[in-house]
Design an enzyme around this catalytic site. Structure first.
Site, PDB file in Angstrom:
ATOM      1  N   TYR A   1      18.624  -8.827  16.304  1.00 27.60           N
ATOM      2  CA  TYR A   1      18.457 -10.153  15.131  1.00 27.60           C
ATOM      3  C   TYR A   1      17.476  -9.228  13.838  1.00 27.60           C
ATOM      4  O   TYR A   1      17.625  -8.981  12.776  1.00 27.60           O
ATOM      5  CB  TYR A   1      17.372 -11.932  15.130  1.00 27.60           C
TER       6      TYR A   1
ATOM      7  N   ASP B   1      37.302 -13.088  12.701  1.00 26.67           N
ATOM      8  CA  ASP B   1      36.090 -12.431  13.329  1.00 26.67           C
ATOM      9  C   ASP B   1      35.340 -10.997  12.279  1.00 26.67           C
ATOM     10  O   ASP B   1      36.212  -9.594  12.140  1.00 26.67           O
ATOM     11  CB  ASP B   1      36.154 -11.753  14.568  1.00 26.67           C
TER      12      ASP B   1
ATOM     13  N   ALA C   1      19.051 -23.832  13.598  1.00 26.37           N
ATOM     14  CA  ALA C   1      17.734 -24.111  13.612  1.00 26.37           C
ATOM     15  C   ALA C   1      17.398 -24.978  14.585  1.00 26.37           C
ATOM     16  O   ALA C   1      16.358 -24.407  15.816  1.00 26.37           O
ATOM     17  CB  ALA C   1      17.236 -25.027  12.082  1.00 26.37           C
TER      18      ALA C   1
HETATM   19  P1  NAD Z   1      25.180 -21.699  11.811  1.00 27.78           P
HETATM   20  O1  NAD Z   1      25.473 -21.533  13.067  1.00 27.78           O
HETATM   21  O2  NAD Z   1      24.775 -22.756  11.015  1.00 27.78           O
HETATM   22  O3  NAD Z   1      26.995 -21.107  11.354  1.00 27.78           O
HETATM   23  C1  NAD Z   1      27.647 -20.202  11.100  1.00 27.78           C
HETATM   24  C2  NAD Z   1      29.160 -20.009  11.205  1.00 27.78           C
HETATM   25  O4  NAD Z   1      29.282 -18.297  11.386  1.00 27.78           O
HETATM   26  C3  NAD Z   1      30.065 -20.845  12.106  1.00 27.78           C
HETATM   27  O5  NAD Z   1      30.589 -21.475  11.665  1.00 27.78           O
HETATM   28  C4  NAD Z   1      30.122 -19.617  13.598  1.00 27.78           C
HETATM   29  O6  NAD Z   1      31.377 -20.529  13.530  1.00 27.78           O
HETATM   30  C5  NAD Z   1      30.450 -18.093  12.034  1.00 27.78           C
HETATM   31  N1  NAD Z   1      30.419 -16.847  12.968  1.00 27.78           N
HETATM   32  C6  NAD Z   1      29.617 -16.865  13.825  1.00 27.78           C
HETATM   33  N2  NAD Z   1      30.628 -15.306  13.814  1.00 27.78           N
HETATM   34  C7  NAD Z   1      31.340 -15.098  13.149  1.00 27.78           C
HETATM   35  C8  NAD Z   1      32.187 -13.954  13.211  1.00 27.78           C
HETATM   36  N3  NAD Z   1      31.541 -12.882  13.363  1.00 27.78           N
HETATM   37  N4  NAD Z   1      32.523 -14.142  12.065  1.00 27.78           N
HETATM   38  C9  NAD Z   1      32.456 -15.087  11.533  1.00 27.78           C
HETATM   39  N5  NAD Z   1      31.957 -16.360  11.564  1.00 27.78           N
HETATM   40  C10 NAD Z   1      31.343 -16.212  12.224  1.00 27.78           C
HETATM   41  O7  NAD Z   1      24.351 -20.695  10.819  1.00 27.78           O
HETATM   42  P2  NAD Z   1      23.950 -20.022   9.599  1.00 27.78           P
HETATM   43  O8  NAD Z   1      22.528 -20.596   9.633  1.00 27.78           O
HETATM   44  O9  NAD Z   1      24.495 -21.086   8.384  1.00 27.78           O
HETATM   45  O10 NAD Z   1      23.685 -19.206   9.024  1.00 27.78           O
HETATM   46  C11 NAD Z   1      24.395 -17.980   8.300  1.00 27.78           C
HETATM   47  C12 NAD Z   1      23.513 -17.195   7.705  1.00 27.78           C
HETATM   48  O11 NAD Z   1      22.453 -17.172   7.153  1.00 27.78           O
HETATM   49  C13 NAD Z   1      23.632 -15.894   9.182  1.00 27.78           C
HETATM   50  O12 NAD Z   1      23.291 -14.537   8.827  1.00 27.78           O
HETATM   51  C14 NAD Z   1      22.496 -16.241   9.190  1.00 27.78           C
HETATM   52  O13 NAD Z   1      21.345 -14.921   9.841  1.00 27.78           O
HETATM   53  C15 NAD Z   1      20.717 -16.750   8.465  1.00 27.78           C
HETATM   54  N6  NAD Z   1      19.807 -17.152   8.164  1.00 27.78           N
HETATM   55  C16 NAD Z   1      20.288 -19.188   8.540  1.00 27.78           C
HETATM   56  C17 NAD Z   1      19.118 -18.893   8.870  1.00 27.78           C
HETATM   57  C18 NAD Z   1      18.884 -20.363   9.271  1.00 27.78           C
HETATM   58  O14 NAD Z   1      17.677 -21.183   9.214  1.00 27.78           O
HETATM   59  N7  NAD Z   1      19.719 -21.528   9.446  1.00 27.78           N
HETATM   60  C19 NAD Z   1      17.732 -18.944   9.000  1.00 27.78           C
HETATM   61  C20 NAD Z   1      17.459 -17.109   8.133  1.00 27.78           C
HETATM   62  C21 NAD Z   1      19.000 -16.559   7.828  1.00 27.78           C
END
Ligand code: NAD
Length: 258
Positions: A153, A60, A191
């Site tokens: 966020y 974490d 998303a």
């Molecule tokens: P996701 O929700 O698909 O995956 C997130 C992963 O993070 C999961 O495997 C989860 O278990 C892990 N996780 C959550 N909390 C954690 C912690 N405290 N320590 C370690 N692991 C942890 O997310 P994603 O969409 O791939 O997003 C990844 C990054 O991209 C994030 O920083 C998010 O803010 C950013 N982002 C995503 C989007 C989008 O549309 N998907 C858009 C803008 C920014």
């Protein structure tokens, strides 16, 4: 791109799904050595089965002791690090300011800002030991545009701009580049969760929320996780060696957020 990623020692947080997993795969394909972490133990095991050449930890990023233990493991394996990808980030609550609990606010900042700080702090001695390297913070277009109903966020992602610019100045003389990548609407589970949350918060059909989100993108389509992974790889490669302190949107040009 040249094969400058081959042999690089790269740590990717939240690498077990979404953008993080696409980034793990991108670096492995390029011949890098990869350690990834995630809070989800089952997902870590599944990715390890698919990619046994990567090492992994259940970590974490918001927990100082767990982050320190992960970096001890990485230091024992490599003794140095070429790149840190701070990908872990949670969406946090979708609700009006006056309904926001302190707990929900704090939990979002704990992962999205404190987690990035904890990992970067532990990475710096290892990046110095490598003679330089790269930190890439995964931010969001919500770090350059206001995003209604998503205060913590948005605050955390705007905060990453400050950290990126500040650390680029502090670490540049050690040849450590610090950049942020700002995804917009990325296809995948996250998303879908954001769309459902906005649909329930606004009492709207999910399809209407989806259409309204895509309409805000100049290219009128979602970004793929691989688009983000490619940008991260570029920033860590020899071709990106002069880029630091930048916050780069990879999003089809999100024009505004509702
Ligand atoms: P996701 O929700 O698909 O995956 C997130 C992963 O993070 C999961 O495997 C989860 O278990 C892990 N996780 C959550 N909390 C954690 C912690 N405290 N320590 C370690 N692991 C942890 O997310 P994603 O969409 O791939 O997003 C990844 C990054 O991209 C994030 O920083 C998010 O803010 C950013 N982002 C995503 C989007 C989008 O549309 N998907 C858009 C803008 C920014």
């Amino acid at each position: 791109m040249s094969d400058s990623l081959r042999g690089q020692r790269v740590l990717i947080t939240a690498g077990a799904s979404g953008i993080g997993l696409a980034t793990v795969r991108r670096f492995l394909q390029a011949g890098a050595e990869v350690h990834f972490c995630d809070i989800d133990a089952e997902a870590v095991q599944a990715v390890r089965r698919a990619h046994p050449q990567a090492s992994a930890s259940v970590t974490d990023v918001a927990d100082e002791a767990q982050v320190l233990a992960m970096f001890e493991q990485v230091a024992a394996r490599w003794g140095a690090l070429d790149a840190l990808v701070n990908n872990a980030g949670v969406a946090g609550p979708t609700c009006r300011l006056e309904d926001m609990t302190l707990q929900a606010w704090q939990a979002t900042l704990d992962v999205n800002l404190t987690g990035v700080f904890l990992c970067a702090r532990s990475a710096v001695p290892l990046l110095r030991a490598a003679g330089g390297g790269a930190i890439v913070n995964i931010s969001s277009v919500a770090g350059r545009l206001g995003f209604s109903l998503r205060s913590p966020y948005s605050a955390s992602k705007f905060g990453l701009t400050g950290l990126t610019q500040t650390w680029a100045m502090e670490l540049g003389p050690a040849d450590i580049r610090v950049n942020a990548v700002l995804p917009g609407l990325v296809a995948g589970d996250r998303a879908e969760r954001v769309i459902s949350a906005r649909a329930s918060a606004g009492g709207l059909p999910p399809e209407q929320v989806r259409a309204s989100l895509v309409e805000k993108v100049s290219l009128r389509r979602m970004t793929q996780p691989e688009d983000i992974a490619n940008q991260v790889a570029y920033l860590c490669s020899a071709e990106g060696a002069i880029i630091s302190g930048q916050c780069i949107s990879v999003c089809g040009n999100v024009e505004y957020l509702g």
